[in-house]
Each structure stands twice: as structure tokens, then as C-alpha cells.
Design a protein around this motif. Structure first.
Motif, PDB file in Angstrom:
ATOM      1  N   LEU A  91       9.144  -0.124  11.753  1.00  0.00           N
ATOM      2  CA  LEU A  91       9.396  -1.567  11.714  1.00  0.00           C
ATOM      3  C   LEU A  91       8.534  -2.247  10.661  1.00  0.00           C
ATOM      4  CD1 LEU A  91      10.690  -4.115  12.854  1.00  0.00           C
ATOM      5  CD2 LEU A  91       8.979  -4.092  14.697  1.00  0.00           C
ATOM      6  N   VAL A  92       7.248  -1.944  10.646  1.00  0.00           N
ATOM      7  CA  VAL A  92       6.353  -2.533   9.640  1.00  0.00           C
ATOM      8  C   VAL A  92       6.758  -2.078   8.247  1.00  0.00           C
ATOM      9  CG1 VAL A  92       3.963  -2.656   8.812  1.00  0.00           C
ATOM     10  CG2 VAL A  92       4.439  -2.749  11.273  1.00  0.00           C
ATOM     11  N   LEU A  93       7.053  -0.800   8.110  1.00  0.00           N
ATOM     12  CA  LEU A  93       7.480  -0.269   6.807  1.00  0.00           C
ATOM     13  C   LEU A  93       8.730  -0.973   6.303  1.00  0.00           C
ATOM     14  CD1 LEU A  93       7.340   1.804   4.506  1.00  0.00           C
ATOM     15  CD2 LEU A  93       8.531   3.418   6.004  1.00  0.00           C
ATOM     16  N   ASP A  94       9.712  -1.176   7.167  1.00  0.00           N
ATOM     17  CA  ASP A  94      10.961  -1.821   6.757  1.00  0.00           C
ATOM     18  C   ASP A  94      10.735  -3.267   6.323  1.00  0.00           C
ATOM     19  OD1 ASP A  94      12.340   0.494   7.250  1.00  0.00           O
ATOM     20  OD2 ASP A  94      13.309  -0.209   9.087  1.00  0.00           O
ATOM     21  N   VAL A  95       9.883  -3.988   7.053  1.00  0.00           N
ATOM     22  CA  VAL A  95       9.620  -5.394   6.706  1.00  0.00           C
ATOM     23  C   VAL A  95       8.913  -5.481   5.355  1.00  0.00           C
ATOM     24  CG1 VAL A  95       8.347  -7.466   7.358  1.00  0.00           C
ATOM     25  CG2 VAL A  95       9.604  -6.189   9.095  1.00  0.00           C
ATOM     26  N   LEU A  96       7.893  -4.647   5.148  1.00  0.00           N
ATOM     27  CA  LEU A  96       7.184  -4.668   3.867  1.00  0.00           C
ATOM     28  C   LEU A  96       8.119  -4.281   2.726  1.00  0.00           C
ATOM     29  CD1 LEU A  96       3.756  -2.995   4.796  1.00  0.00           C
ATOM     30  CD2 LEU A  96       4.313  -5.434   4.711  1.00  0.00           C
ATOM     31  N   THR A  97       8.952  -3.284   2.963  1.00  0.00           N
ATOM     32  CA  THR A  97       9.870  -2.812   1.923  1.00  0.00           C
ATOM     33  C   THR A  97      10.871  -3.890   1.529  1.00  0.00           C
ATOM     34  OG1 THR A  97       9.652  -0.522   2.685  1.00  0.00           O
ATOM     35  CG2 THR A  97      11.583  -1.062   1.352  1.00  0.00           C
ATOM     36  N   ALA A  98      11.373  -4.631   2.508  1.00  0.00           N
ATOM     37  CA  ALA A  98      12.322  -5.701   2.206  1.00  0.00           C
ATOM     38  C   ALA A  98      11.671  -6.778   1.352  1.00  0.00           C
ATOM     39  CB  ALA A  98      12.869  -6.296   3.498  1.00  0.00           C
ATOM     40  N   SER A  99      10.457  -7.167   1.709  1.00  0.00           N
ATOM     41  CA  SER A  99       9.763  -8.197   0.924  1.00  0.00           C
ATOM     42  C   SER A  99       9.457  -7.695  -0.477  1.00  0.00           C
ATOM     43  CB  SER A  99       8.464  -8.605   1.635  1.00  0.00           C
ATOM     44  OG  SER A  99       8.741  -9.191   2.884  1.00  0.00           O
ATOM     45  N   TYR A 100       9.102  -6.438  -0.599  1.00  0.00           N
ATOM     46  CA  TYR A 100       8.838  -5.850  -1.918  1.00  0.00           C
ATOM     47  C   TYR A 100      10.101  -5.858  -2.763  1.00  0.00           C
ATOM     48  CZ  TYR A 100       7.515  -2.338  -5.408  1.00  0.00           C
ATOM     49  OH  TYR A 100       7.258  -1.676  -6.589  1.00  0.00           O
ATOM     50  N   ARG A 101      11.207  -5.514  -2.148  1.00  0.00           N
ATOM     51  CA  ARG A 101      12.487  -5.490  -2.869  1.00  0.00           C
ATOM     52  C   ARG A 101      12.839  -6.879  -3.408  1.00  0.00           C
ATOM     53  NH1 ARG A 101      15.147  -3.398   0.956  1.00  0.00           N
ATOM     54  NH2 ARG A 101      16.200  -5.250   1.757  1.00  0.00           N
ATOM     55  N   HIS A 102      12.392  -7.910  -2.699  1.00  0.00           N
ATOM     56  CA  HIS A 102      12.665  -9.283  -3.140  1.00  0.00           C
ATOM     57  C   HIS A 102      11.696  -9.749  -4.225  1.00  0.00           C
ATOM     58  CE1 HIS A 102      14.363  -9.840   1.171  1.00  0.00           C
ATOM     59  NE2 HIS A 102      15.262  -9.323   0.370  1.00  0.00           N
ATOM     60  N   GLY A 103      10.612  -8.983  -4.453  1.00  0.00           N
ATOM     61  CA  GLY A 103       9.680  -9.342  -5.513  1.00  0.00           C
ATOM     62  C   GLY A 103       8.240  -9.489  -5.094  1.00  0.00           C
ATOM     63  N   ALA A 104       7.939  -9.407  -3.803  1.00  0.00           N
ATOM     64  CA  ALA A 104       6.550  -9.531  -3.345  1.00  0.00           C
ATOM     65  C   ALA A 104       5.736  -8.321  -3.787  1.00  0.00           C
ATOM     66  CB  ALA A 104       6.507  -9.655  -1.830  1.00  0.00           C
ATOM     67  N   ARG A 105       4.459  -8.562  -4.109  1.00  0.00           N
ATOM     68  CA  ARG A 105       3.566  -7.473  -4.497  1.00  0.00           C
ATOM     69  C   ARG A 105       2.232  -7.528  -3.739  1.00  0.00           C
ATOM     70  NH1 ARG A 105       7.729  -6.076  -5.774  1.00  0.00           N
ATOM     71  NH2 ARG A 105       8.484  -5.197  -7.737  1.00  0.00           N
ATOM     72  N   ARG A 106       1.949  -8.628  -3.072  1.00  0.00           N
ATOM     73  CA  ARG A 106       0.690  -8.754  -2.315  1.00  0.00           C
ATOM     74  C   ARG A 106       1.020  -8.992  -0.848  1.00  0.00           C
ATOM     75  NH1 ARG A 106      -2.030 -13.098  -6.349  1.00  0.00           N
ATOM     76  NH2 ARG A 106       0.091 -13.890  -6.139  1.00  0.00           N
ATOM     77  N   PHE A 107       0.410  -8.180   0.005  1.00  0.00           N
ATOM     78  CA  PHE A 107       0.758  -8.201   1.419  1.00  0.00           C
ATOM     79  C   PHE A 107      -0.503  -8.209   2.280  1.00  0.00           C
ATOM     80  CE2 PHE A 107       4.054  -6.088  -0.948  1.00  0.00           C
ATOM     81  CZ  PHE A 107       5.243  -6.576  -0.418  1.00  0.00           C
ATOM     82  N   LEU A 108      -0.480  -9.034   3.315  1.00  0.00           N
ATOM     83  CA  LEU A 108      -1.520  -9.019   4.336  1.00  0.00           C
ATOM     84  C   LEU A 108      -0.857  -8.788   5.682  1.00  0.00           C
ATOM     85  CD1 LEU A 108      -4.363  -9.529   5.512  1.00  0.00           C
ATOM     86  CD2 LEU A 108      -3.789 -11.978   5.548  1.00  0.00           C
ATOM     87  N   VAL A 109      -1.229  -7.702   6.340  1.00  0.00           N
ATOM     88  CA  VAL A 109      -0.792  -7.450   7.708  1.00  0.00           C
ATOM     89  C   VAL A 109      -1.936  -7.896   8.614  1.00  0.00           C
ATOM     90  CG1 VAL A 109       0.033  -5.763   9.368  1.00  0.00           C
ATOM     91  CG2 VAL A 109       0.604  -5.503   6.937  1.00  0.00           C
ATOM     92  N   LEU A 110      -1.690  -8.955   9.362  1.00  0.00           N
ATOM     93  CA  LEU A 110      -2.744  -9.588  10.160  1.00  0.00           C
ATOM     94  C   LEU A 110      -2.451  -9.327  11.627  1.00  0.00           C
ATOM     95  CD1 LEU A 110      -5.253 -11.370   9.807  1.00  0.00           C
ATOM     96  CD2 LEU A 110      -3.772 -13.373   9.899  1.00  0.00           C
ATOM     97  N   HIS A 111      -3.206  -8.418  12.220  1.00  0.00           N
ATOM     98  CA  HIS A 111      -2.889  -8.019  13.588  1.00  0.00           C
ATOM     99  C   HIS A 111      -3.983  -8.462  14.565  1.00  0.00           C
ATOM    100  CE1 HIS A 111      -5.663  -4.503  13.630  1.00  0.00           C
ATOM    101  NE2 HIS A 111      -5.363  -4.445  12.357  1.00  0.00           N
ATOM    102  N   GLY A 112      -3.576  -8.639  15.820  1.00  0.00           N
ATOM    103  CA  GLY A 112      -4.511  -9.087  16.841  1.00  0.00           C
ATOM    104  C   GLY A 112      -4.638  -8.117  17.992  1.00  0.00           C
ATOM    105  N   HIS A 113      -4.222  -6.868  17.771  1.00  0.00           N
ATOM    106  CA  HIS A 113      -4.132  -5.881  18.854  1.00  0.00           C
ATOM    107  C   HIS A 113      -4.696  -4.572  18.341  1.00  0.00           C
ATOM    108  CE1 HIS A 113      -2.508  -3.803  22.302  1.00  0.00           C
ATOM    109  NE2 HIS A 113      -1.664  -3.086  21.568  1.00  0.00           N
TER     110      HIS A 113
END
Length: 248
Positions: A91-113
Motif C-alpha cells: 500500500l505504501v509502495l503504491d501510493v509513493l509510486t503514484a505520486s512519483y509518476r505524477h512528478g513528485a521527488r521528495r517524500f515524507l512518510v510521517l507515522h504515529g505507530h
């Protein structure tokens, strides 16, 4: 900005220049006084605060997490709704990949667990193997809580750091500041199990269970503690994101 509030032209205009922030939480017991969504509430709040300080696109939070070691949680309680590690990784991989495909290059995964940590790390490794030029930062609120402040809070309230973890004083105090309407203060508990261990044993022996799901001390939590600690957490988070993901 919250991605779900943007039109596609607005999204397209920002995706290549903003940091994409993915909050991740969990649905699990946090004693009788906090909501099952506590981890998601805190992660989402911090993502939105970050959005006010840096150019960020905040994705809708992933509300589910992987299962916490039930020994650490004082047993298993109704409401705990978990994903398999393989499901969460994909799930995390798919979300990051979709944003990358749209042009994103900087990502922060902010978790609380805390149980999500190794899964997020694996997803980030898999993502980076197929995403040239991308950067991923994975972090949780406790990574940015200054040790001096945590120690001062522990000393002033007479609650040792070893007694202040899951659903206890600091986490409850953050929720009292962020979402006071979701905290049932009359149910604050200082609970413990007959024994404590660091290893996993299943089924969980009765001696390692608690009545409430609070295996530590929550009774001295206060909105003042949350108000004191959150600005420092946010400042440290902003500094780290600027350092690690800022323009080179």
C-alpha cells in the motif's frame, strides 16, 4: 495543502515542487481514555502543521497499521484492526509510486505507530529501487521530541521515562492538546501488568495483560504538557525536512 481538496490542475501545478507527505496511523486500543485512531490523529495533525511551514502536499492518511506486539500493548482488545505487513508494504509502495509518476521527488512518510516502522522502511527501499532521483524520509513524532524536554517533563511529574510509552502521559497529553474532545479524562488510568517482558510470547499469558490497555502511567497527562511539547516537535520536524529534503 490537502491533496484531496485540490483540483487536478492545482495538483499538477504543485506536485513537482512540493514535498509529498503521507501520514500513517493505526486503529488500535489506547486505553479507555483515548480513541482507537490516536496514532492517525497525531500523525495527521503534524502533517497539517508541517504544511503551514513548508511547501507540502498532504495525502489522505492511511488509517490502518500493522499489528503491535500484544505484550507491549497489555493484551489484545476489541477494535484493533490491522493490516498484514505485506499488505501495508504494498500500500505504501503504491501510493509513493503514484505520486512519483505524477512528478513528485521528495517524500515524507510521517507515522504515529511504532509497529509500522520496519514496514515503512521496506516500502521505502523498494520504492527507491525503481524511482531515480527520489528522496524518502520516514519519521515519527517521538523522533523530534527533544530529550531534555522529555526528561524535564518526566522529572516534574514524577513519571519515569520507562513508565511513559503507549497511551501514557505524553501521548495522552498530545491528544489533550490536539483533540481534547476525543479524550475521556475521567477514564485516565495508571495501569500495569503483573509481569513485564521485552520478548513476544503467544498466546499472551494472563500475567502480561492489563485491564485497560494502558501498561504505563497516563494519570498525570495534561493539555499543558501537549502544548509545551508540540511546538518543539514541529520545529524539529521542519528543520529535519528542510535539511534532508530541501533544495540542494
Amino acid at each position: 495543502m490537502r491533496v484531496q481538496d485540490l483540483s487536478w490542475p492545482q495538483y499538477e501545478e504543485r506536485i513537482t515542487t512540493h514535498t509529498v507527505v503521507l501520514p500513517i496511523g493505526a486503529i488500535e486500543a489506547h486505553g479507555p481514555h483515548l480513541p482507537l485512531s490516536t496514532d492517525t490523529v497525531i500523525a495527521t495533525y503534524l502533517a497539517e502543521q508541517l504544511d503551514a511551514r513548508i511547501p507540502a502536499l498532504v495525502l489522505p492518511p492511511i488509517p490502518f497499521g500493522v499489528k503491535t506486539d500484544p505484550v507491549r500493548a497489555g493484551g489484545e482488545f476489541p477494535g484493533m484492526t490491522n493490516l498484514r505487513a505485506s499488505t501495508m508494504t504494498q500500500l505504501v509502495l503504491d501510493v509513493l509510486t503514484a505520486s512519483y509518476r505524477h512528478g513528485a521527488r521528495r517524500f515524507l512518510v510521517l507515522h504515529g505507530h511504532i509497529a509500522n516502522l520496519p514496514v515503512v522502511h521496506e516500502a521505502a527501499e523498494l520504492f527507491l529501487a525503481q524511482a531515480p532521483g527520489a528522496k524518502v524520509m520516514a519519521a515519527a513524532w517521538w523522533d523530534f521530541a527533544p530529550e531534555d524536554t522529555r526528561n524535564d517533563i518526566a522529572r516534574e511529574n514524577g513519571v519515569a521515562r520507562s513508565e511513559d510509552n503507549h497511551a501514557a502521559m505524553v501521548e495522552t497529553s498530545l491528544m489533550m492538546h490536539i483533540a481534547p474532545h476525543q479524550v475521556r479524562e475521567h477514564l485516565l488510568a495508571d495501569d500495569t501488568s503483573e509481569r513485564r517482558v521485552r520478548y513476544l510470547i503467544l498466546p499472551v499469558p494472563d500475567a502480561l495483560k492489563t485491564r485497560t490497555g494502558v501498561i504505563y502511567q497516563a494519570g498525570k497527562a495534561s493539555a499543558d504538557i501537549g502544548h509545551r511539547l508540540l511546538p518543539e516537535i514541529i520545529d524539529q520536524l521542519v528543520q529535519a525536512v528542510n535539511l534532508e529534503l530541501g533544495d540542494e
